[in-house]
Design a protein around this motif. Structure first.
Motif, PDB file in Angstrom:
ATOM      1  N   PHE A   1      -6.929  37.445 -45.618  1.00 51.29           N
ATOM      2  CA  PHE A   1      -7.425  38.809 -45.782  1.00 51.29           C
ATOM      3  C   PHE A   1      -6.418  39.696 -46.502  1.00 51.29           C
ATOM      4  CE2 PHE A   1     -10.874  38.259 -42.607  1.00 51.29           C
ATOM      5  CZ  PHE A   1     -11.888  38.737 -43.408  1.00 51.29           C
ATOM      6  N   GLN A   2      -5.140  39.458 -46.287  1.00 47.86           N
ATOM      7  CA  GLN A   2      -4.138  40.235 -47.013  1.00 47.86           C
ATOM      8  C   GLN A   2      -4.224  39.965 -48.512  1.00 47.86           C
ATOM      9  OE1 GLN A   2      -0.568  39.250 -44.530  1.00 47.86           O
ATOM     10  NE2 GLN A   2      -0.072  41.372 -45.074  1.00 47.86           N
ATOM     11  N   ILE A   3      -4.386  38.716 -48.873  1.00 44.48           N
ATOM     12  CA  ILE A   3      -4.511  38.370 -50.295  1.00 44.48           C
ATOM     13  C   ILE A   3      -5.768  39.010 -50.883  1.00 44.48           C
ATOM     14  CG2 ILE A   3      -4.930  36.465 -51.900  1.00 44.48           C
ATOM     15  CD1 ILE A   3      -3.125  34.747 -50.082  1.00 44.48           C
ATOM     16  N   LEU A   4      -6.886  38.949 -50.148  1.00 44.01           N
ATOM     17  CA  LEU A   4      -8.120  39.575 -50.630  1.00 44.01           C
ATOM     18  C   LEU A   4      -7.960  41.090 -50.762  1.00 44.01           C
ATOM     19  CD1 LEU A   4     -10.815  37.585 -48.620  1.00 44.01           C
ATOM     20  CD2 LEU A   4     -10.287  37.412 -51.056  1.00 44.01           C
ATOM     21  N   PHE A   5      -7.239  41.698 -49.840  1.00 47.84           N
ATOM     22  CA  PHE A   5      -7.013  43.132 -49.886  1.00 47.84           C
ATOM     23  C   PHE A   5      -6.167  43.513 -51.103  1.00 47.84           C
ATOM     24  CE2 PHE A   5      -5.278  47.171 -48.178  1.00 47.84           C
ATOM     25  CZ  PHE A   5      -6.487  47.770 -47.863  1.00 47.84           C
ATOM     26  N   ILE A   6      -5.172  42.710 -51.417  1.00 48.18           N
ATOM     27  CA  ILE A   6      -4.334  42.967 -52.595  1.00 48.18           C
ATOM     28  C   ILE A   6      -5.166  42.845 -53.870  1.00 48.18           C
ATOM     29  CG2 ILE A   6      -2.391  42.097 -53.966  1.00 48.18           C
ATOM     30  CD1 ILE A   6      -1.083  41.292 -51.262  1.00 48.18           C
ATOM     31  N   PHE A   7      -5.953  41.777 -53.973  1.00 54.46           N
ATOM     32  CA  PHE A   7      -6.791  41.613 -55.156  1.00 54.46           C
ATOM     33  C   PHE A   7      -7.853  42.714 -55.249  1.00 54.46           C
ATOM     34  CE2 PHE A   7      -5.575  36.965 -55.242  1.00 54.46           C
ATOM     35  CZ  PHE A   7      -4.827  37.090 -56.399  1.00 54.46           C
ATOM     36  N   GLY A   8      -8.354  43.153 -54.098  1.00 57.36           N
ATOM     37  CA  GLY A   8      -9.316  44.258 -54.101  1.00 57.36           C
ATOM     38  C   GLY A   8      -8.701  45.539 -54.616  1.00 57.36           C
ATOM     39  N   THR A   9      -7.455  45.789 -54.239  1.00 50.75           N
ATOM     40  CA  THR A   9      -6.762  46.978 -54.724  1.00 50.75           C
ATOM     41  C   THR A   9      -6.569  46.915 -56.232  1.00 50.75           C
ATOM     42  OG1 THR A   9      -5.598  47.206 -52.625  1.00 50.75           O
ATOM     43  CG2 THR A   9      -4.665  48.343 -54.512  1.00 50.75           C
ATOM     44  N   LEU A  10      -6.253  45.750 -56.729  1.00 49.85           N
ATOM     45  CA  LEU A  10      -5.982  45.610 -58.157  1.00 49.85           C
ATOM     46  C   LEU A  10      -7.239  45.629 -59.021  1.00 49.85           C
ATOM     47  CD1 LEU A  10      -3.180  42.901 -58.187  1.00 49.85           C
ATOM     48  CD2 LEU A  10      -2.975  45.279 -58.854  1.00 49.85           C
ATOM     49  N   PHE A  11      -8.301  44.967 -58.572  1.00 53.42           N
ATOM     50  CA  PHE A  11      -9.418  44.721 -59.474  1.00 53.42           C
ATOM     51  C   PHE A  11     -10.702  45.477 -59.148  1.00 53.42           C
ATOM     52  CE2 PHE A  11      -6.833  40.789 -59.730  1.00 53.42           C
ATOM     53  CZ  PHE A  11      -6.402  40.973 -61.024  1.00 53.42           C
ATOM     54  N   LEU A  12     -10.844  45.990 -57.942  1.00 58.62           N
ATOM     55  CA  LEU A  12     -12.047  46.752 -57.627  1.00 58.62           C
ATOM     56  C   LEU A  12     -11.857  48.209 -58.019  1.00 58.62           C
ATOM     57  CD1 LEU A  12     -12.997  45.302 -54.128  1.00 58.62           C
ATOM     58  CD2 LEU A  12     -14.041  44.793 -56.330  1.00 58.62           C
ATOM     59  N   PRO A  13     -12.936  48.900 -58.406  1.00 57.66           N
ATOM     60  CA  PRO A  13     -12.794  50.324 -58.760  1.00 57.66           C
ATOM     61  C   PRO A  13     -12.417  51.152 -57.534  1.00 57.66           C
ATOM     62  CG  PRO A  13     -15.092  49.664 -58.755  1.00 57.66           C
ATOM     63  CD  PRO A  13     -14.287  48.414 -58.547  1.00 57.66           C
ATOM     64  N   THR A  14     -11.688  52.239 -57.779  1.00 57.05           N
ATOM     65  CA  THR A  14     -11.210  53.063 -56.670  1.00 57.05           C
ATOM     66  C   THR A  14     -12.282  53.989 -56.137  1.00 57.05           C
ATOM     67  OG1 THR A  14     -10.441  54.777 -58.154  1.00 57.05           O
ATOM     68  CG2 THR A  14      -8.855  53.079 -57.510  1.00 57.05           C
ATOM     69  N   ARG A  15     -13.291  54.285 -56.924  1.00 60.50           N
ATOM     70  CA  ARG A  15     -14.358  55.221 -56.566  1.00 60.50           C
ATOM     71  C   ARG A  15     -13.806  56.594 -56.233  1.00 60.50           C
ATOM     72  NH1 ARG A  15     -18.346  51.278 -53.232  1.00 60.50           N
ATOM     73  NH2 ARG A  15     -18.917  50.058 -55.021  1.00 60.50           N
ATOM     74  N   ASP A  16     -12.713  56.918 -56.836  1.00 61.67           N
ATOM     75  CA  ASP A  16     -12.119  58.239 -56.659  1.00 61.67           C
ATOM     76  C   ASP A  16     -12.162  58.924 -58.010  1.00 61.67           C
ATOM     77  OD1 ASP A  16     -10.566  60.469 -56.287  1.00 61.67           O
ATOM     78  OD2 ASP A  16      -9.106  59.444 -55.044  1.00 61.67           O
ATOM     79  N   THR A  17     -13.029  59.923 -58.139  1.00 60.47           N
ATOM     80  CA  THR A  17     -13.247  60.533 -59.442  1.00 60.47           C
ATOM     81  C   THR A  17     -12.005  61.241 -59.956  1.00 60.47           C
ATOM     82  OG1 THR A  17     -14.173  62.460 -58.337  1.00 60.47           O
ATOM     83  CG2 THR A  17     -15.714  60.829 -59.143  1.00 60.47           C
ATOM     84  N   TYR A  18     -11.261  61.882 -59.079  1.00 58.83           N
ATOM     85  CA  TYR A  18     -10.081  62.608 -59.533  1.00 58.83           C
ATOM     86  C   TYR A  18      -8.995  61.655 -60.012  1.00 58.83           C
ATOM     87  CZ  TYR A  18     -12.301  66.560 -57.292  1.00 58.83           C
ATOM     88  OH  TYR A  18     -13.185  67.530 -56.935  1.00 58.83           O
ATOM     89  N   LEU A  19      -8.838  60.541 -59.322  1.00 61.74           N
ATOM     90  CA  LEU A  19      -7.816  59.572 -59.706  1.00 61.74           C
ATOM     91  C   LEU A  19      -8.166  58.897 -61.025  1.00 61.74           C
ATOM     92  CD1 LEU A  19      -5.148  58.507 -58.688  1.00 61.74           C
ATOM     93  CD2 LEU A  19      -6.359  56.780 -57.397  1.00 61.74           C
ATOM     94  N   SER A  20      -9.455  58.786 -61.309  1.00 61.96           N
ATOM     95  CA  SER A  20      -9.856  58.145 -62.565  1.00 61.96           C
ATOM     96  C   SER A  20      -9.670  59.057 -63.773  1.00 61.96           C
ATOM     97  CB  SER A  20     -11.311  57.682 -62.479  1.00 61.96           C
ATOM     98  OG  SER A  20     -12.167  58.787 -62.338  1.00 61.96           O
TER      99      SER A  20
END
Length: 137
Positions: free
Chosen positions: A8-27
């Motif tokens: 799960f830690q590895i999946l969480f790291i890859f999720g942080t890197l490759f999934l969109p943040t869905r934060d409009t201000y950060l984008s």
């Protein structure tokens, strides 16, 4: 159990890197988004490495470092989201003042900013900036 947490830690790291943040201000800001990704990934990798070491030393601590990784990732994202929101609102306020369109309605200001800068702003943000501008007068 230990390998489950590491997976799960590895999946969480890859999720942080490759999934969109869905934060409009950060984008809005590529620079802040890159800083967020770098810092978040480094912190998560440190937690992952500590858990690999804990796999051989003390297995009970793995779940705590996994929880720490999730909490730190959330706090890092919160910090960068707030920082980018302040930057976007400051930029919006400057654009409104520079264009001298403070007396128009928020929808009219939004339309002008879309035409001029090809950037979409929320009506609520425009109203916040207008109230801040009017309070500072």
């Amino acid at each position: 159990m230990e390998y489950f947490c590491l997976t799960f830690q590895i999946l969480f790291i890859f999720g942080t890197l490759f999934l969109p943040t869905r934060d409009t201000y950060l984008s809005y800001s590529n620079k802040l988004h890159k800083k967020y990704l770098i810092l978040s990934t480094v912190v998560q990798m440190v937690c992952f490495i500590v858990n690999i070491i804990n796999l051989f030393v003390q297995k009970k601590m793995i779940i705590y470092f996994f929880a720490l990784q999730i909490i730190l990732a959330g706090l890092i994202k919160l910090y960068f989201s707030l920082k980018s929101k302040r930057k976007v609102l400051k930029e919006l306020e400057n654009r409104i003042v520079d264009k001298k369109i403070m007396d128009l309605s928020s929808k009219e200001i939004r339309n002008i900013l879309i035409k001029e800068y090809d950037q979409l702003y929320f009506i609520e943000d425009i109203e916040k900036c207008l109230s801040k501008i009017n309070n500072s007068k």
